[in-house]
Write a protein that holds these residues in place. Structure first.
Motif, PDB file in Angstrom:
ATOM      1  N   VAL B 244     -33.437   5.778 -15.552  1.00  0.00           N
ATOM      2  CA  VAL B 244     -32.442   6.779 -15.126  1.00  0.00           C
ATOM      3  C   VAL B 244     -31.128   6.511 -15.861  1.00  0.00           C
ATOM      4  O   VAL B 244     -30.643   5.367 -15.895  1.00  0.00           O
ATOM      5  N   ALA B 249     -33.749  11.392 -15.753  1.00  0.00           N
ATOM      6  CA  ALA B 249     -34.725  10.471 -16.346  1.00  0.00           C
ATOM      7  C   ALA B 249     -35.757  11.290 -17.096  1.00  0.00           C
ATOM      8  O   ALA B 249     -36.149  12.367 -16.638  1.00  0.00           O
ATOM      9  N   GLU B 257     -34.412  15.590 -12.776  1.00  0.00           N
ATOM     10  CA  GLU B 257     -33.125  15.405 -12.110  1.00  0.00           C
ATOM     11  C   GLU B 257     -33.216  14.132 -11.260  1.00  0.00           C
ATOM     12  O   GLU B 257     -34.173  13.974 -10.487  1.00  0.00           O
ATOM     13  N   ALA B 258     -32.285  13.185 -11.428  1.00  0.00           N
ATOM     14  CA  ALA B 258     -32.334  11.911 -10.702  1.00  0.00           C
ATOM     15  C   ALA B 258     -30.920  11.466 -10.317  1.00  0.00           C
ATOM     16  O   ALA B 258     -30.332  10.616 -10.994  1.00  0.00           O
ATOM     17  N   ALA B 265     -36.824   3.256 -12.598  1.00  0.00           N
ATOM     18  CA  ALA B 265     -37.319   3.986 -11.423  1.00  0.00           C
ATOM     19  C   ALA B 265     -38.771   4.389 -11.663  1.00  0.00           C
ATOM     20  O   ALA B 265     -39.296   4.259 -12.786  1.00  0.00           O
ATOM     21  N   ILE B 267     -41.381   7.601 -11.057  1.00  0.00           N
ATOM     22  CA  ILE B 267     -41.413   9.022 -10.700  1.00  0.00           C
ATOM     23  C   ILE B 267     -42.848   9.404 -10.327  1.00  0.00           C
ATOM     24  O   ILE B 267     -43.795   9.089 -11.061  1.00  0.00           O
ATOM     25  N   ILE B 334     -38.703  10.213  -6.483  1.00  0.00           N
ATOM     26  CA  ILE B 334     -38.291   9.056  -7.276  1.00  0.00           C
ATOM     27  C   ILE B 334     -38.241   7.832  -6.360  1.00  0.00           C
ATOM     28  O   ILE B 334     -37.654   7.878  -5.270  1.00  0.00           O
ATOM     29  N   ARG B 336     -37.433   3.694  -5.981  1.00  0.00           N
ATOM     30  CA  ARG B 336     -36.783   2.506  -6.537  1.00  0.00           C
ATOM     31  C   ARG B 336     -36.843   1.417  -5.471  1.00  0.00           C
ATOM     32  O   ARG B 336     -36.652   1.692  -4.287  1.00  0.00           O
ATOM     33  N   HIS B 342     -35.172   9.651  -3.813  1.00  0.00           N
ATOM     34  CA  HIS B 342     -34.798  11.035  -4.094  1.00  0.00           C
ATOM     35  C   HIS B 342     -36.057  11.900  -4.149  1.00  0.00           C
ATOM     36  O   HIS B 342     -37.093  11.476  -4.654  1.00  0.00           O
TER      37      HIS B 342
END
Lengths: 288, 347
Positions: B244, B249, B257-258, B265, B267, B334, B336, B342
Motif C-alpha cells: 500500500v 495498492a 483503493e486502500a 497488506a 488483498i 484488505i 493487515r 478495509h
C-alpha cells in the motif's frame, strides 16, 4: 480359453496346492486314529475272525476309578477355563482401554509364559509352590508355618494350566476387544450406561465369538493335557492324560488306553465342533 | 428449550494446548456448526460439551447449570458419532431403545417411542434388522434415532456424514435439518466441510489452532471474513500480497483503493466478484485455463506481474483460452496483521 475352463483349471490348481498337507493329515493323523477307534470296537474272536464289542466301553463306564478320573478331568477343565477367563478378561480390558507403560509391562508379563517351554513351567511351579519350595520358605520367614502345598492336590494342575494357557487366552481376548471401537463404548455412555452395564450389555456380547474360541481351544488343550499333570506328580484320582499314559505304559493295557483315548477324543470333538461352528458362523454374520 | 454456554473453556493435553480459553453462546433451537481443518480443536470442543473430555478450565453451562465435570451418562446431551457406533449384536430397535431401557421405561412405552423415532428417520420397517444388514446411510439414521429418542437438550453431531458419498450426504443433511427444525432441538454440528456448514447452519464457528477465528451466520462468514484464515478457508478466494502506498495498492493488473497506512497488506477477492473484460493482446491477464462446472465456468487468468486470478462466471459468458482480459473487481477486503482493515462492498 473360456471362463468356465479357466475356473476349472484354477480349481484343480487349488486342490493340488492343498493336496500334500491334506494327504499327510489323512495318513499320519486320521488313519491311525481311525485304526485305534475301530480297534476298541472290533475285537478278535477266540476261534479266529473278528466281532463287534463294546466291552471295553462297558468296563470304562462301570469302573468307578475310570469314572472318577473322567470326572476329575472335567472338573479341572471347567474350573481352569472359568479361572482363565476370569483372570484374563480384566487384564485384556485393562490393556484395551488403557495406554501407557504399565499396560505394556502387564502385557509383557502376561505373554511371558508363551516363551517358556511347558516342562520348565512344571519344574518352576514345583520349585515355587511344592513342599519346601520358595513359597513355603518365604512364608516360614514371615512366621507362617502351616503352608500345605497345593501341587499334588486338584489345584496343582489348575494353577499350572492357568499359567500355561494365559498367553493364548489373553491374545484372543485382546483381539476380540480390539474390534470394539472406542466410539461404541462412548455411545453407550452417552445413552446412560455405567461401567458395569457397558461390560455386561456391550462388551461381553461383542466378544462372544472370542470367548467361544477361547473356551473351545482351552477345553481341547486342558482336557487332553498330559504333560502338566504328569510332571507335577502322581495323584489319585488323575487326569485322563496321565491315566492313559499309565494304562498304556505301566498297566500295559493298550485296549483300555485306546478306549480312554477315544472317549477323550469324543468329548474334545464336542468342543472342536463348537469351535468350527463359531469360525464358520462369523464370516456369514459379517457378510449380512 | 435449552441454551448452551461455554465460558473460558480450555483444554491442555500435556504441554500441548488443544483449546485456548474460548467463550460461545448457543441459543435455544439453534444449529451451530463448528468448522475448521483437522487439528483445529472442533472435535475436542464437541467432546467437552458431550462429557467425553474434561476441560482443563472453564464452564459448560446447559440451561445455566455447569456440567463441565458431569460424566456423559449424566448429561442431557446425545451424540451422533462419525462411525455410527452402533452395537452390532443388537437389532435396530435394540440400539434405539437401549437408552430408554436404562432409564427404566416400560416395554410398551419403549416400543412406541422407538417406533416413532425410527419413523422420523424413515426406518420404520427396519426395526428387526441388525446393523450389518443396513447401508451406511441407514446406519447413520439409526444413530440419529438413538439420540433423538432420548429427547436430549443438546444434540451433538461429530462429522456424522463424513463416511457417506456426496449424494447421500446432501440428502441426509437436508433431512437432519428438517428434523432439527421440527423438534427445535439445540444442535452443535462438527464438520470440516465448508459447503456442509454453509448449507445447514444457523451460525458457523470457524476454528483454527484451538481458537475461534470468527462466529457468524453463513452469509456473514462468507462475505465478511474477519481474518485471512476465514477468508481462505471458506469458499474460493483470491489472496494477493500487495504494497500500500498513498492510499492505494496494485496487484494482478488492478489498482485497489486502500485508505490505510503505507505498508504490506493482503488483498482478498472472491472469484465471483471478478469480471473479465475483453482487452487487446498483452493487456490485463491471459486466460490459461477454463473448467466447465455446468452452470458456471471456473477460469484461471495470469496477470503481467505473475499474479493468477481465479474467476467464476456464468456459463453463458464468452471466454476464450489464451485470450487477454482486463479483470475488474466489484468487492474486496484488505487484511493487515491478520485482521480485516478495509472493505469495499457495493451491497
Amino acid at each position: 480359453m473360456s471362463a468356465t475352463a479357466m475356473s476349472l483349471r484354477n480349481g484343480w490348481r487349488g486342490l493340488a496346492f492343498i493336496a500334500i498337507p491334506v494327504t499327510a493329515i489323512a495318513i499320519f493323523l486320521f488313519y491311525p486314529a481311525a485304526l485305534s477307534i475301530i480297534g476298541t470296537l472290533v475285537r478278535p474272536k477266540d476261534g479266529g475272525g473278528y466281532t463287534f464289542s463294546l466291552q471295553s466301553y462297558v468296563f470304562f463306564f462301570t469302573d468307578s476309578y475310570s469314572l472318577t478320573n473322567l470326572g476329575r478331568t472335567l472338573w479341572t477343565t471347567v474350573v481352569t477355563l472359568i479361572l482363565l477367563v476370569a483372570v484374563n478378561l480384566p487384564i485384556a480390558l485393562y490393556m484395551r482401554f488403557t495406554k501407557g507403560t504399565l499396560a505394556t509391562v502387564i502385557q509383557a508379563l502376561a505373554l511371558f509364559p508363551m516363551f517358556v517351554p511347558g516342562i520348565i513351567i512344571c519344574y518352576a511351579l514345583i520349585r515355587y509352590m511344592g513342599p519346601n519350595g520358595w513359597l513355603q520358605s518365604l512364608l516360614n520367614l514371615v512366621g507362617f508355618h502351616h503352608y500345605a502345598s497345593p501341587h499334588l492336590t486338584p489345584w496343582g494342575p489348575v494353577i499350572g494350566l492357568i499359567w500355561d494357557g494365559m498367553p493364548l487366552t489373553l491374545l484372543i481376548l485382546i483381539s476380540g476387544l480390539s474390534n470394539i471401537s472406542d466410539a461404541s463404548i462412548e455411545a453407550a455412555r452417552d445413552v446412560g450406561a455405567g461401567r458395569l452395564r457397558i461390560l455386561v450389555s456391550i462388551i461381553t456380547p461383542e466378544i462372544t465369538h472370542s470367548l467361544l474360541i477361547v473356551s473351545a481351544l482351552n477345553f481341547l488343550g486342558i482336557f487332553g493335557q498330559a504333560l502338566m499333570p504328569f510332571m507335577l506328580g502322581p495323584t489319585n484320582p488323575e487326569m485322563m492324560g496321565p491315566f492313559m499314559l499309565r494304562t498304556f505304559a505301566s498297566v500295559r493295557d493298550p485296549l483300555q488306553a485306546s478306549t480312554q483315548a477315544t472317549i477323550t477324543f469324543l468329548i474334545c470333538s464336542l468342543a472342536g465342533v463348537a469351535y468350527v461352528r463359531s469360525l464358520a458362523r462369523r464370516p456369514q454374520e459379517d457378510r449380512k | 428449550m435449552s441454551t448452551l454456554e461455554l465460558e473460558n473453556v480450555s483444554k491442555q493435553f500435556g504441554a500441548v494446548s488443544a483449546l485456548e480459553p474460548l467463550a460461545l453462546r448457543i441459543a435455544d433451537g439453534e444449529l451451530v456448526c463448528l468448522l475448521g481443518p483437522s487439528g483445529s480443536g472442533k472435535s475436542t470442543l464437541l467432546r467437552i460439551i458431550g462429557g467425553f473430555e474434561m476441560p482443563s478450565g472453564g464452564k459448560v453451562l446447559i440451561d445455566g447449570a455447569d456440567v463441565a465435570r458431569t460424566p456423559p451418562e449424566k448429561r442431557p446431551t446425545a451424540m451422533v458419532f462419525q462411525s455410527h457406533a452402533l452395537w452390532s449384536h443388537m437389532t435396530v430397535e435394540g440400539n434405539v431403545g437401549f437408552g430408554l431401557k436404562l432409564r427404566g421405561m416400560k416395554k410398551p412405552d419403549i416400543t412406541a417411542k422407538v417406533g416413532a423415532a425410527l419413523n422420523m428417520v424413515g426406518l420404520g420397517d427396519y426395526g428387526t434388522r441388525h446393523p450389518a444388514q443396513l447401508s451406511g446411510g441407514q446406519r447413520q439414521r439409526v444413530a440419529i434415532a438413538r439420540c433423538l429418542v432420548l429427547e436430549p437438550k443438546i444434540l451433538l453431531m461429530d462429522e456424522p456424514f463424513a463416511s457417506l458419498d456426496q449424494h447421500l450426504r446432501d440428502r441426509l443433511r437436508e433431512e437432519v435439518r428438517q428434523i432439527q427444525k421440527k423438534l427445535g432441538i439445540t444442535t452443535v454440528f462438527v464438520t470440516h466441510g465448508q459447503d456442509e456448514a454453509l448449507s445447514i447452519a444457523d451460525r458457523i464457528v470457524v476454528m483454527s489452532m484451538g481458537r475461534i477465528e470468527q462466529v457468524g451466520t453463513p452469509a456473514e462468514i462468507y462475505t465478511h471474513p474477519e481474518t485471512p484464515f476465514v477468508a481462505g478457508f471458506i469458499g474460493d478466494m483470491n489472496m494477493m500480497k500487495a504494497t500500500v502506498q498513498n492510499g492505494a495498492a496494485s496487484t494482478g493488473g488492478i489498482r485497489f483503493e486502500a485508505p490505510i497506512a503505507d505498508g504490506e497488506a493482503l488483498i482478498a477477492v472472491r472469484p465471483e466478484d471478478v469480471t473479465l473484460i475483453p482487452s487487446q493482446d498483452g493487456e490485463g491477464a491471459r486466460v490459461r485455463r477454463i473448467v466447465n462446472y455446468g452452470a458456471v465456468l471456473k477460469i484461471e487468468a495470469e496477470a503481467a506481474d505473475g499474479a493468477v486470478w481465479k474467476v467464476q462466471t456464468l456459463k453463458d459468458v464468452p471466454v476464450t483460452e489464451g485470450a487477454y482480459y482486463r479483470p475488474a473487481v466489484s468487492r474486496h477486503i484488505i487484511f493487515r496483521d491478520d485482521r480485516a482493515v478495509h472493505r469495499v462492498d457495493p451491497s
